[in-house]
Design a protein around this motif. Structure first.
Motif, PDB file in Angstrom:
ATOM      1  N   LEU A  65      11.948   6.110  15.068  1.00 30.48           N
ATOM      2  CA  LEU A  65      12.900   5.014  14.899  1.00 30.48           C
ATOM      3  C   LEU A  65      14.217   5.522  14.322  1.00 30.48           C
ATOM      4  O   LEU A  65      14.226   6.346  13.407  1.00 30.48           O
ATOM      5  CB  LEU A  65      12.324   3.966  13.942  1.00 30.48           C
ATOM      6  N   PRO A  66      15.342   5.025  14.819  1.00 32.58           N
ATOM      7  CA  PRO A  66      16.652   5.420  14.271  1.00 32.58           C
ATOM      8  C   PRO A  66      16.981   4.606  13.020  1.00 32.58           C
ATOM      9  O   PRO A  66      17.882   3.766  13.015  1.00 32.58           O
ATOM     10  CB  PRO A  66      17.611   5.110  15.428  1.00 32.58           C
ATOM     11  N   TYR A  67      16.257   4.865  11.947  1.00 33.60           N
ATOM     12  CA  TYR A  67      16.389   4.059  10.726  1.00 33.60           C
ATOM     13  C   TYR A  67      17.820   4.018  10.203  1.00 33.60           C
ATOM     14  O   TYR A  67      18.333   2.963   9.804  1.00 33.60           O
ATOM     15  CB  TYR A  67      15.459   4.597   9.635  1.00 33.60           C
ATOM     16  N   ARG A  68      18.477   5.182  10.163  1.00 32.25           N
ATOM     17  CA  ARG A  68      19.836   5.215   9.613  1.00 32.25           C
ATOM     18  C   ARG A  68      20.802   4.424  10.480  1.00 32.25           C
ATOM     19  O   ARG A  68      21.643   3.674   9.961  1.00 32.25           O
ATOM     20  CB  ARG A  68      20.300   6.671   9.459  1.00 32.25           C
ATOM     21  N   LYS A 115      15.527  10.428   5.505  1.00 34.99           N
ATOM     22  CA  LYS A 115      15.333   9.375   4.516  1.00 34.99           C
ATOM     23  C   LYS A 115      16.580   9.016   3.723  1.00 34.99           C
ATOM     24  O   LYS A 115      16.515   8.190   2.813  1.00 34.99           O
ATOM     25  CB  LYS A 115      14.216   9.786   3.546  1.00 34.99           C
ATOM     26  N   SER A 116      17.711   9.629   4.043  1.00 35.76           N
ATOM     27  CA  SER A 116      18.917   9.346   3.282  1.00 35.76           C
ATOM     28  C   SER A 116      20.148   9.480   4.170  1.00 35.76           C
ATOM     29  O   SER A 116      20.170  10.265   5.120  1.00 35.76           O
ATOM     30  CB  SER A 116      19.031  10.310   2.097  1.00 35.76           C
ATOM     31  N   ALA A 124      23.621  12.053  -3.330  1.00 28.79           N
ATOM     32  CA  ALA A 124      23.525  10.807  -4.102  1.00 28.79           C
ATOM     33  C   ALA A 124      22.065  10.531  -4.419  1.00 28.79           C
ATOM     34  O   ALA A 124      21.170  10.820  -3.612  1.00 28.79           O
ATOM     35  CB  ALA A 124      24.134   9.643  -3.331  1.00 28.79           C
ATOM     36  N   HIS A 125      21.822   9.963  -5.588  1.00 27.92           N
ATOM     37  CA  HIS A 125      20.482   9.582  -6.020  1.00 27.92           C
ATOM     38  C   HIS A 125      20.520   8.129  -6.485  1.00 27.92           C
ATOM     39  O   HIS A 125      21.001   7.830  -7.577  1.00 27.92           O
ATOM     40  CB  HIS A 125      20.006  10.469  -7.176  1.00 27.92           C
ATOM     41  N   LYS A 191      14.650   2.311   1.539  1.00 30.41           N
ATOM     42  CA  LYS A 191      15.461   3.279   0.802  1.00 30.41           C
ATOM     43  C   LYS A 191      16.886   3.311   1.338  1.00 30.41           C
ATOM     44  O   LYS A 191      17.856   3.359   0.576  1.00 30.41           O
ATOM     45  CB  LYS A 191      14.832   4.671   0.904  1.00 30.41           C
ATOM     46  N   LEU A 192      17.008   3.259   2.651  1.00 29.64           N
ATOM     47  CA  LEU A 192      18.335   3.287   3.267  1.00 29.64           C
ATOM     48  C   LEU A 192      19.110   2.000   2.976  1.00 29.64           C
ATOM     49  O   LEU A 192      20.331   2.022   2.777  1.00 29.64           O
ATOM     50  CB  LEU A 192      18.205   3.510   4.770  1.00 29.64           C
TER      51      LEU A 192
END
Length: 288
Positions: A65-68, A115-116, A124-125, A191-192
């Motif tokens: 899946l293209p989550y971003r 995941k980011s 970045a956190h 998370k995104l």
């Protein structure tokens, strides 16, 4: 503050009816194409954008899946809040197939996904102790009550990589960990959404008992689809009732979702990768 709701429809929920001025839009993102075009319009007076997570016809697997791109596209369209609808297996006797659950925690066991939005050259956190928006969750609970849909409040979602279902040993282990439901798409999506400073809530439809339950057969797609078909209308009823349940939001989200990046960027400004910064125009443009 004007709110615009993004709906990410999971397995079984591929469309939303009743939208005024509805149109499918292609949204270009720096992260590639989203899962599908996005259906935009107004639902009971509220701006809404609907994205079928797996694409119409279910063409994308959980790992690919293209989550971003999905989150970026919804943010780029002006969404302030996201309600994610997903199919899950139950790891608890008192959450039988057919029930709905409002997820508020995750155990992320996925491993083959980006995941980011951030990375080398711009790190970045974000805080993720409370991964969903309590205010949006309360509004979803209210919408479910209005729609006559029983919704359990609070659950921990174990995210597995898939696409295979669990082994019996894994299913038993996850129960020992205290997970309540299991699925394949909850992370990195949540998370995104936090990195994108969007309020996020997760409405999970229980389709099966995974494979731990001695009184039920192992999970199979036919059984999952049968339960999904029965529940899809209930999910759409909750979505239809959501606009009336939304409160007027002040300038800032009470949970801080819209300020998640305020203390997250750690790379010195003179060391930031300009190419990555450019890709983050929609996600972090207010700070970059």
């Amino acid at each position: 503050m004007q709110r615009k709701i993004g709906i990410i429809g999971g397995s079984g929920v591929y469309q939303i009816s009743g939208l005024e001025a509805a149109q499918w839009q292609e949204v270009a993102t720096p992260w590639g194409a989203a899962s599908d075009q996005i259906l935009t319009g107004r639902l009971n007076g509220t701006e809404l954008a609907f994205l079928p997570r797996h694409g119409r016809g279910h063409v994308h697997s959980p790992s690919s899946l293209p989550y971003r791109a999905n989150i970026d596209a919804l943010k780029r369209l002006g969404c302030t809040d996201i309600l994610a609808v997903s199919a899950v297996g139950s790891l608890r006797e008192d959450l039988p197939p057919g029930d709905f659950v409002l997820v508020d925690q995750y155990i992320d066991r996925s491993f083959a996904r980006e995941k980011s939005f951030f990375g080398e050259g711009l790190v970045a956190h974000v805080g993720f102790a409370h991964p969903t928006c309590a205010r949006l969750g309360a509004e979803v609970l209210s919408a479910a009550a209005s729609a006559g849909v029983k919704l359990h409040q609070g659950a921990t979602y174990l995210v597995m990589e898939g696409p295979q279902f669990s082994t019996l040993a894994e299913s038993r282990l996850y129960r020992q960990w205290g997970a309540d439901v299991i699925g394949m798409t909850g992370c990195p999506e949540a998370k995104l959404a936090r990195e994108a400073e969007l309020c996020y809530a997760s409405l999970a439809m229980v389709t099966d008992f995974d494979c731990w339950h001695p009184g039920h057969d192992a999970v199979d797609v036919a059984a999952v689809i049968a339960t999904l078909s029965a529940n899809a209308d209930k999910a759409r009823n909750v979505i239809a009732a959501l606009p009336a349940a939304l409160e007027a939001r002040p300038g800032a989200c009470p949970c801080g979702c819209d300020r998640a990046l305020d203390t997250a960027l750690i790379t010195a400004s003179e060391k930031r990768d300009p190419a990555l910064a450019a890709k983050l125009d929609a996600i972090a443009g207010r700070l970059l």
